[in-house]
Design an enzyme around this catalytic site. Structure first.
Site, PDB file in Angstrom:
ATOM      1  CD  GLU A 111      67.488  -2.606  78.441  1.00 48.95           C
ATOM      2  OE1 GLU A 111      66.406  -2.366  77.898  1.00 48.95           O
ATOM      3  OE2 GLU A 111      68.342  -1.719  78.693  1.00 48.95           O
TER       4      GLU A 111
ATOM      5  CG  ASP B 149      64.041  -2.574  75.336  1.00 46.00           C
ATOM      6  OD1 ASP B 149      63.885  -2.256  76.533  1.00 46.00           O
ATOM      7  OD2 ASP B 149      64.824  -1.995  74.566  1.00 46.00           O
TER       8      ASP B 149
ATOM      9  CB  ILE C 172      61.020   1.016  79.241  1.00 44.48           C
ATOM     10  CG1 ILE C 172      59.748   0.859  80.074  1.00 44.48           C
ATOM     11  CG2 ILE C 172      61.144   2.461  78.721  1.00 44.48           C
ATOM     12  CD1 ILE C 172      59.569   1.923  81.132  1.00 44.48           C
ATOM     13  CG  ASP C 173      63.711   0.609  72.592  1.00 42.07           C
ATOM     14  OD1 ASP C 173      64.892   0.653  72.978  1.00 42.07           O
ATOM     15  OD2 ASP C 173      63.367   0.811  71.412  1.00 42.07           O
TER      16      ASP C 173
ATOM     17  CG  HIS D  86      71.698   6.048  71.959  1.00 39.76           C
ATOM     18  ND1 HIS D  86      70.444   5.985  72.502  1.00 39.76           N
ATOM     19  CD2 HIS D  86      72.561   6.023  73.001  1.00 39.76           C
ATOM     20  CE1 HIS D  86      70.530   5.923  73.825  1.00 39.76           C
ATOM     21  NE2 HIS D  86      71.807   5.958  74.152  1.00 39.76           N
TER      22      HIS D  86
ATOM     23  CB  SER E  14      61.996   4.040  71.761  1.00 38.56           C
ATOM     24  OG  SER E  14      60.797   4.431  71.136  1.00 38.56           O
TER      25      SER E  14
ATOM     26  CE  LYS F 219      65.474   5.837  66.365  1.00 41.56           C
ATOM     27  NZ  LYS F 219      65.238   6.046  67.797  1.00 41.56           N
TER      28      LYS F 219
ATOM     29  CG  ASP G 270      67.764  -1.868  71.969  1.00 42.62           C
ATOM     30  OD1 ASP G 270      66.756  -1.589  72.653  1.00 42.62           O
ATOM     31  OD2 ASP G 270      68.928  -1.732  72.389  1.00 42.62           O
TER      32      ASP G 270
HETATM   33  N1  A2P Z   1      76.020   3.652  72.900  1.00 38.69           N
HETATM   34  C1  A2P Z   1      74.859   3.273  72.391  1.00 38.69           C
HETATM   35  N2  A2P Z   1      74.724   3.148  71.046  1.00 38.69           N
HETATM   36  C2  A2P Z   1      73.542   2.766  70.515  1.00 38.69           C
HETATM   37  N3  A2P Z   1      72.432   2.492  71.262  1.00 38.69           N
HETATM   38  C3  A2P Z   1      72.496   2.598  72.612  1.00 38.69           C
HETATM   39  C4  A2P Z   1      73.704   2.987  73.231  1.00 38.69           C
HETATM   40  N4  A2P Z   1      73.482   3.025  74.564  1.00 38.69           N
HETATM   41  C5  A2P Z   1      72.179   2.647  74.778  1.00 38.69           C
HETATM   42  N5  A2P Z   1      71.580   2.388  73.614  1.00 38.69           N
HETATM   43  C6  A2P Z   1      70.199   1.934  73.393  1.00 38.69           C
HETATM   44  O1  A2P Z   1      69.671   2.651  72.325  1.00 38.69           O
HETATM   45  C7  A2P Z   1      68.249   2.573  72.417  1.00 38.69           C
HETATM   46  C8  A2P Z   1      67.629   3.913  72.307  1.00 38.69           C
HETATM   47  O2  A2P Z   1      67.840   4.259  71.027  1.00 38.69           O
HETATM   48  P1  A2P Z   1      67.456   5.630  70.476  1.00 38.69           P
HETATM   49  O3  A2P Z   1      68.596   6.519  70.797  1.00 38.69           O
HETATM   50  O4  A2P Z   1      67.323   5.295  69.027  1.00 38.69           O
HETATM   51  O5  A2P Z   1      66.174   6.011  71.113  1.00 38.69           O
HETATM   52  C9  A2P Z   1      67.930   2.013  73.690  1.00 38.69           C
HETATM   53  O6  A2P Z   1      67.663   0.654  73.555  1.00 38.69           O
HETATM   54  C10 A2P Z   1      69.142   2.226  74.473  1.00 38.69           C
HETATM   55  O7  A2P Z   1      68.979   1.403  75.518  1.00 38.69           O
HETATM   56  P2  A2P Z   1      67.638   1.463  76.526  1.00 38.69           P
HETATM   57  O8  A2P Z   1      66.689   0.344  76.117  1.00 38.69           O
HETATM   58  O9  A2P Z   1      68.300   1.200  77.791  1.00 38.69           O
HETATM   59  O10 A2P Z   1      66.984   2.819  76.460  1.00 38.69           O
HETATM   60 MG    MG Z   2      66.189  -0.520  74.201  1.00 35.19          MG
HETATM   61 MG    MG Z   3      65.119  -0.841  77.658  1.00 32.98          MG
HETATM   62 MG    MG Z   4      68.101   0.262  78.980  1.00 32.24          MG
END
Ligand code: A2P
Ligand code: MG
Ligand code: MG
Ligand code: MG
Length: 342
Positions: free
Chosen positions: A68, A132, A134-135, A227, A251, A254, A281
């Site tokens: 990422e 990823d 950190i997810d 998200h 993350s 789930k 992801d």
């Molecule tokens: N607009 C978006 N729609 C869906 N997922 C997103 C969006 N923006 C970021 N994410 C990513 O959704 C994931 C988090 O999902 P959730 O809401 O299910 O916890 C992360 O990977 C996040 O990135 P990141 O890896 O930068 O945190």
């Molecule tokens: Mg992620």
């Molecule tokens: Mg990440």
């Molecule tokens: Mg991110």
């Protein structure tokens, strides 16, 4: 061909990186930078990406990585770069017993170059890892759930997945008890789980819940309403006769949760028609759910297609559920979304 060695290296690499992410999680200093897409990245994301890619490069030097992060935020900020290198160096010093298998990084210049080995464009050919570091960075910053995630693909098909969820309880019946689990799967060989505190233990096979009665089923959904649409999820739950409140967590925790029977369904409902889900992801989590007896598709019922590059550009949203429930859940999703989205 079994990918047991790839799984072993994946598990060791994410566990080593998790020592670094946990140190930052428990510290006041997160060193957050806001990226071009407005999402946050911390010193822990950079440090974990460096450690994991260097492990892959040491064990499998011919392989490519879709990660990422890239180093641009650190190249522009000397003090954050120093913080990340301090964390990486300390973690390497504290895990010398792993150096023979996972290698090390000699200085901060090499660390930046290693982070940038994650800029591969992905695709349908060859051995590619999806990382990823950190997810769920927003969950990480909030003190909630996050995951360190690594998938391994051959010709665009996920063959190995490994996830560390440092804040999920080892025993779901004891939510305040010991925390930290590692889940992994090899395609065709099932999924396993073990506590993070027992690195040499054999994983225990896991399977999804066998609940097929919707009145007893539970949804898992994200915390961030940006998200995944919470309101449409609530209507779908109602139409299926689900009464239990949904389990909200950030993350790929789930995917981890439903694959060990805590919750039966995970939906990710598009909040915009332009957002493309990223391969890092979903690679690890979707394989673990499939190997635990689940089915993972998008909202159109299409398989996730990891051959398309860094994103799942031909898919929209996620519908993950126990095999027996998936057709009914998918139908309810499509009925709910067709008015506004399809
Ligand atoms: N607009 C978006 N729609 C869906 N997922 C997103 C969006 N923006 C970021 N994410 C990513 O959704 C994931 C988090 O999902 P959730 O809401 O299910 O916890 C992360 O990977 C996040 O990135 P990141 O890896 O930068 O945190
Ligand atoms: Mg992620
Ligand atoms: Mg990440
Ligand atoms: Mg991110």
């Amino acid at each position: 061909m079994s990918y047991a060695n790839e799984r072993r290296i994946a598990e060791l690499a994410i566990q080593r990186a998790c020592l670094l992410t946990e140190r930052v999680y428990n510290s006041q200093v997160k060193g957050t930078i806001t990226k071009g897409d407005k999402s946050p990245v911390t010193i822990a994301d950079f440090g974990a990406q460096a450690l994991i890619i260097s492990s892959i490069a040491h064990a499998f030097p011919e392989d490519s990585v879709v990660g990422e992060e890239d180093s641009s935020g650190l190249r522009a900020d000397q003090s954050k770069r120093d913080l990340v290198w301090g964390l990486v160096k300390d973690t390497l010093d504290a895990t010398k017993e792993l150096t023979a298998e996972l290698g090390k990084i000699k200085d901060d210049e090499e660390m930046l170059a290693v982070i940038d080995k994650g800029t591969h464009q992905g695709g349908s050919v060859g051995r590619i890892w999806a990382l990823d570091p950190i997810d769920g960075t927003k969950g990480f910053l909030r003190g909630g759930q996050y995951a360190v995630c690594l998938g391994f693909m051959v010709d665009g098909k996920v063959q190995v997945g490994a996830l560390v969820c440092p804040n999920l309880p080892v025993d779901p019946e004891k939510p305040e008890g010991e925390k930290g689990i590692l889940l992994s799967a090899i395609r065709g060989e099932g999924a396993t789980m073990r506590p993070l505190s027992a690195p040499s233990a054999q994983g225990t096979p896991i399977s999804m819940s066998s609940i097929t009665d919707f009145s007893k089923a539970r949804f898992c959904e994200g915390v961030e309403a940006g998200h995944s649409s919470h309101s449409e999820q609530a209507s779908i739950a109602k139409s299926l006769g689900i009464t239990a409140p949904s389990i909200q967590m950030d993350s790929q925790a789930k995917y981890a949760s439903i694959s060990r029977g805590v919750g039966e369904i995970y939906l990710r409902l598009p909040t915009s028609m332009t957002y493309e889900e990223k391969i890092w992801d979903h690679a690890a989590g979707s394989l673990i759910v499939e190997e635990a007896g689940g089915v993972v598709t998008d909202i159109y019922g299409k398989e996730l297609d990891f051959t398309q590059g860094r994103t799942l550009k031909t898919n929209k949203g996620i519908v993950a559920a126990l095999k027996a429930l998936h057709p009914t859940v998918l139908k309810a999703v499509q009925e709910e979304l067709k008015v506004s989205k399809l």
